[in-house]
Design an enzyme around this catalytic site. Structure first.
Site, PDB file in Angstrom:
ATOM      1  N   LYS A 264       0.953  -1.126  -0.007  1.00  0.00           N
ATOM      2  CA  LYS A 264       0.119  -0.117   0.015  1.00  0.00           C
ATOM      3  C   LYS A 264       0.937   1.473  -0.098  1.00  0.00           C
ATOM      4  CE  LYS A 264      -3.114   2.527   3.171  1.00  0.00           C
ATOM      5  NZ  LYS A 264      -3.979   2.871   4.114  1.00  0.00           N
ATOM      6  N   ASP A 269      -2.669  10.296   3.383  1.00  0.00           N
ATOM      7  CA  ASP A 269      -3.849   9.646   3.498  1.00  0.00           C
ATOM      8  C   ASP A 269      -4.679  10.934   4.489  1.00  0.00           C
ATOM      9  OD1 ASP A 269      -6.410   8.565   3.985  1.00  0.00           O
ATOM     10  OD2 ASP A 269      -5.699   7.021   5.202  1.00  0.00           O
ATOM     11  N   LYS A 276     -10.270  13.024   7.837  1.00  0.00           N
ATOM     12  CA  LYS A 276      -9.683  12.665   9.220  1.00  0.00           C
ATOM     13  C   LYS A 276      -9.856  14.084  10.066  1.00  0.00           C
ATOM     14  CE  LYS A 276      -6.754   8.980   8.134  1.00  0.00           C
ATOM     15  NZ  LYS A 276      -7.083   7.877   8.558  1.00  0.00           N
ATOM     16  N   ASP A 287       1.577   6.411   5.566  1.00  0.00           N
ATOM     17  CA  ASP A 287       0.610   5.580   4.831  1.00  0.00           C
ATOM     18  C   ASP A 287       1.380   4.762   3.674  1.00  0.00           C
ATOM     19  OD1 ASP A 287      -1.597   4.426   5.491  1.00  0.00           O
ATOM     20  OD2 ASP A 287      -2.965   5.660   4.279  1.00  0.00           O
ATOM     21  N   ASP A 346     -12.089   7.017   3.796  1.00  0.00           N
ATOM     22  CA  ASP A 346     -11.195   6.972   4.417  1.00  0.00           C
ATOM     23  C   ASP A 346     -10.409   5.380   4.352  1.00  0.00           C
ATOM     24  OD1 ASP A 346      -8.803   7.747   6.124  1.00  0.00           O
ATOM     25  OD2 ASP A 346      -9.876   7.732   7.831  1.00  0.00           O
ATOM     26  N   GLU A 348      -9.504   3.683   2.414  1.00  0.00           N
ATOM     27  CA  GLU A 348      -9.055   3.668   0.811  1.00  0.00           C
ATOM     28  C   GLU A 348      -7.752   2.645   0.429  1.00  0.00           C
ATOM     29  OE1 GLU A 348      -7.557   5.502   3.285  1.00  0.00           O
ATOM     30  OE2 GLU A 348      -5.441   5.008   2.965  1.00  0.00           O
ATOM     31  N   ARG A 350      -7.636  -0.709   1.168  1.00  0.00           N
ATOM     32  CA  ARG A 350      -8.186  -1.649   0.697  1.00  0.00           C
ATOM     33  C   ARG A 350      -8.825  -1.686  -0.781  1.00  0.00           C
ATOM     34  NH1 ARG A 350     -12.448  -1.795   5.345  1.00  0.00           N
ATOM     35  NH2 ARG A 350     -10.942  -0.714   6.449  1.00  0.00           N
TER      36      ARG A 350
HETATM   37  N1  BES Z   1      -4.168   4.723   7.070  1.00  0.00           N
HETATM   38  C1  BES Z   1      -5.189   4.451   7.814  1.00  0.00           C
HETATM   39  C2  BES Z   1      -4.942   3.312   8.813  1.00  0.00           C
HETATM   40  C3  BES Z   1      -3.726   3.672   9.755  1.00  0.00           C
HETATM   41  C4  BES Z   1      -4.046   4.221  11.037  1.00  0.00           C
HETATM   42  C5  BES Z   1      -2.504   3.717   9.567  1.00  0.00           C
HETATM   43  C6  BES Z   1      -3.277   4.758  12.061  1.00  0.00           C
HETATM   44  C7  BES Z   1      -1.542   4.207  10.407  1.00  0.00           C
HETATM   45  C8  BES Z   1      -1.847   4.508  11.811  1.00  0.00           C
HETATM   46  C9  BES Z   1      -6.468   3.784   6.992  1.00  0.00           C
HETATM   47  O1  BES Z   1      -6.518   4.209   5.532  1.00  0.00           O
HETATM   48  C10 BES Z   1      -7.775   4.216   7.592  1.00  0.00           C
HETATM   49  O2  BES Z   1      -7.723   5.579   7.639  1.00  0.00           O
HETATM   50  N2  BES Z   1      -8.313   3.252   8.154  1.00  0.00           N
HETATM   51  C11 BES Z   1      -9.828   3.612   8.832  1.00  0.00           C
HETATM   52  C12 BES Z   1     -10.612   2.434   8.340  1.00  0.00           C
HETATM   53  C13 BES Z   1     -12.073   2.895   8.586  1.00  0.00           C
HETATM   54  C14 BES Z   1     -12.668   4.062   7.993  1.00  0.00           C
HETATM   55  C15 BES Z   1     -13.216   1.832   8.205  1.00  0.00           C
HETATM   56  C16 BES Z   1      -9.556   3.325  10.304  1.00  0.00           C
HETATM   57  O3  BES Z   1      -8.678   2.392  10.452  1.00  0.00           O
HETATM   58  O4  BES Z   1     -10.220   4.210  10.847  1.00  0.00           O
HETATM   59 ZN    ZN Z   2      -4.582   4.767   4.660  1.00  0.00          ZN
HETATM   60 MN    MN Z   3      -7.525   5.929   5.402  1.00  0.00          MN
END
Ligand code: BES
Ligand code: ZN
Ligand code: MN
Length: 499
Positions: A264, A269, A276, A287, A346, A348, A350
């Protein structure tokens, strides 16, 4: 930093000598003790230093020696040293040396009793730890506050004979290659997102060509033609063009199926329209760690000319919220033909991986696929910063990765996949949605989506959100990008796929 092995101890700079736990002198320490008329014996009598692993005692202007400083370095219980111990001790030594404003250090080694390790192996692993810990990123400081660190230029290891020094040099070579790969990863991850974005990242990777890696870059047109609607949907809110980078290392005959590693690479992000909150947002520059880890791995394999065929695939995009950004509830069509309802922009990672994984298995017909991604905040809730999450459709692959993780102390913990979790990502209007129905088991439901794009290829997903970055110094890295995964996957390959 320069590291070498010799048979002659240096009388300049810092001299380092090992002490076993309970203040027991190693052979080289005994020699020095005589030379300095009992300095070591006296120092050990009068302090709290006992020779435990990672303990260090600094003696300035040591009597009877020309060196500026003598360091006593704790080795732990006599006869118990493992390769991992050596690395930790070496790393700890470097972090100490970097505070001393000295340009060189020499580690004096004679019969240190390891467990199953020879003296040259001990030297090589100590050196490996020293090297890994020496990385720092001060490129953007104009006032070099880190000056002290940069004063340290060289660590040498003095062994009893030329033959031992030669053997240590040989043992060190692959460790040096993997360190260079780790540094490559850390440097990418450390870069700010205004400097490192898909185009500049891809451009930089072209330099791997010099090492014999084949580098291919797909742009937006090609990805459109391939039907990568999920990856492109993420990218469409950004003015930065997405890139899919393909790295190929051929170390075996062309008929052997490659191992595939997919990363990834979200260079920043913001969350997109599902924006966010400001608190954690600066962290989202890392990210793209999954992609950077794939790059570091390929560099390592090329440097040490690994006898294996490997492809690295990196999905590089920026997730931004502009007027053309995708909306929560958009439906996108993936390269596989399956559709995804994007309930949260967010989630994204996946979406990027859905197309990258499908493309990888479709084009390269790999023996197995491992993806790495800072995919979910939920994995950080589950495992903190100690273990990365492991998800797999194949027990053998999962076991091999787990073992490799233990071997290099980059630990993995396996989570379940199950059809009942899979049901949770069903959508009311498309083949699936990208969030699941609640926050429950968020790392697992994310993996269930990925699993729908691997087409029965043996596959593992490593969720590295909690281990990619550290807010505190460690034995083998300074705070910041850890480089987690490069050593793990290099070990996985060398142990199970290079025979
Ligand atoms: N890049 C983030 C996950 C992340 C969180 C990486 C903390 C490093 C540190 C990912 O893209 C994300 O935002 N995931 C969301 C998914 C949710 C919206 C279903 C999350 O984990 O909150
Ligand atoms: Zn992300
Ligand atoms: Mn995200």
């Amino acid at each position: 930093m320069n590291i070498h092995f010799t048979e002659k101890a240096s009388s300049k700079g810092v001299l380092v000598v090992g002490i076993y736990e309970d203040k027991i002198l190693t052979e080289s320490a005994q020699g020095l003790d005589q030379k300095s008329e009992g300095l070591l014996t006296r120092a050990l009598k009068n302090g709290s230093f006992s020779g435990k692993k990672k303990e260090i005692l600094s003696l300035v202007a040591p009597h009877g020696l020309e060196n500026s400083t003598l360091l006593l370095m704790g080795l732990g219980k006599k006869g118990t040293l493992t390769a991992q111990d050596c690395e930790v001790i070496g790393g700890n030594l470097t972090s100490h040396l970097m505070t001393l404003s000295q340009s060189e250090a020499c580690v004096l080694l004679s019969e240190i009793e390891g467990r199953a390790l020879s003296l040259p192996e001990i030297a090589a692993h100590l050196a490996g730890g020293c090297l890994l810990r020496s990385f720092y990123f001060d490129k953007y400081r104009t006032q070099k506050q880190d000056e002290k660190k940069s004063i340290l230029k060289e660590i040498s290891f003095a062994l009893p004979s030329q033959a031992d020094a030669h053997k240590a040099t040989e043992f060190f070579k692959p460790l040096e290659s993997v360190s260079e790969g780790v540094f490559y990863t850390r440097a990418f991850v450390s870069e700010p997102p205004n400097v490192l974005y898909p185009e500049t990242f891809a451009e930089e990777l072209k330099s791997l060509t010099k090492l014999g890696v084949k580098v291919e870059i797909l742009g937006i047109e090609e990805m459109h033609k391939l039907g990568m609607g999920a990856l492109l949907g993420v990218a469409q809110g950004s003015v930065k063009e997405p890139k899919l980078v393909l790295l190929e290392w051929h170390g075996k005959d062309q008929t052997t199926k490659p191992l595939a590693f997919v990363g990834k690479g979200v260079t920043f992000d913001t969350g997109g329209i599902s924006l966010k909150t400001p608190d954690g947002m600066p962290d989202m520059k890392y990210d793209m760690t999954g992609a950077a880890t794939v790059a570091g791995l390929l560099k390592t394999l090329a440097l040490r000319k690994a006898r294996v065929n490997v492809v690295g695939v990196m999905g590089l995009v920026e997730n931004m919220p502009d007027g053309n950004a995708q909306r929560p509830s958009d439906v996108v069509k993936t390269m596989s033909g399956q559709t995804i309802e994007v309930l949260n922009t967010d989630a994204e990672g996946r979406l990027v991986l859905a197309d990258a994984l499908w493309y990888t298995q479709d084009r390269f017909k790999p023996e197995l696929m491992v993806d790495l991604a800072t995919l979910t905040g939920a994995i950080v809730i589950s495992l903190g910063n100690e273990y990365a999450g492991l998800f797999s459709n194949n027990d053998k692959l999962a076991e091999e990765l787990y073992q490799a993780g233990l071997d290099v102390n980059e630990k993995l913990w396996r989570f379940p996949l199950h059809e009942n979790y899979d049901k949770d990502i069903n959508s009311a209007i498309a083949d699936m949605n990208n969030t699941g129905s609640s926050r429950k088991a968020g790392s697992i439901t994310a993996s269930q989506l990925l699993a729908r794009f691997v087409n029965n290829v043996p596959w593992a997903h490593l969720d590295i959100a909690g281990v990619a970055w550290s807010t505190k110094d460690d034995d083998l890295y300074e705070k910041g990008a850890t480089g987690y995964g490069v050593r793990l996957l290099n070990k996985f390959i060398s142990t199970y796929y290079e025979k």
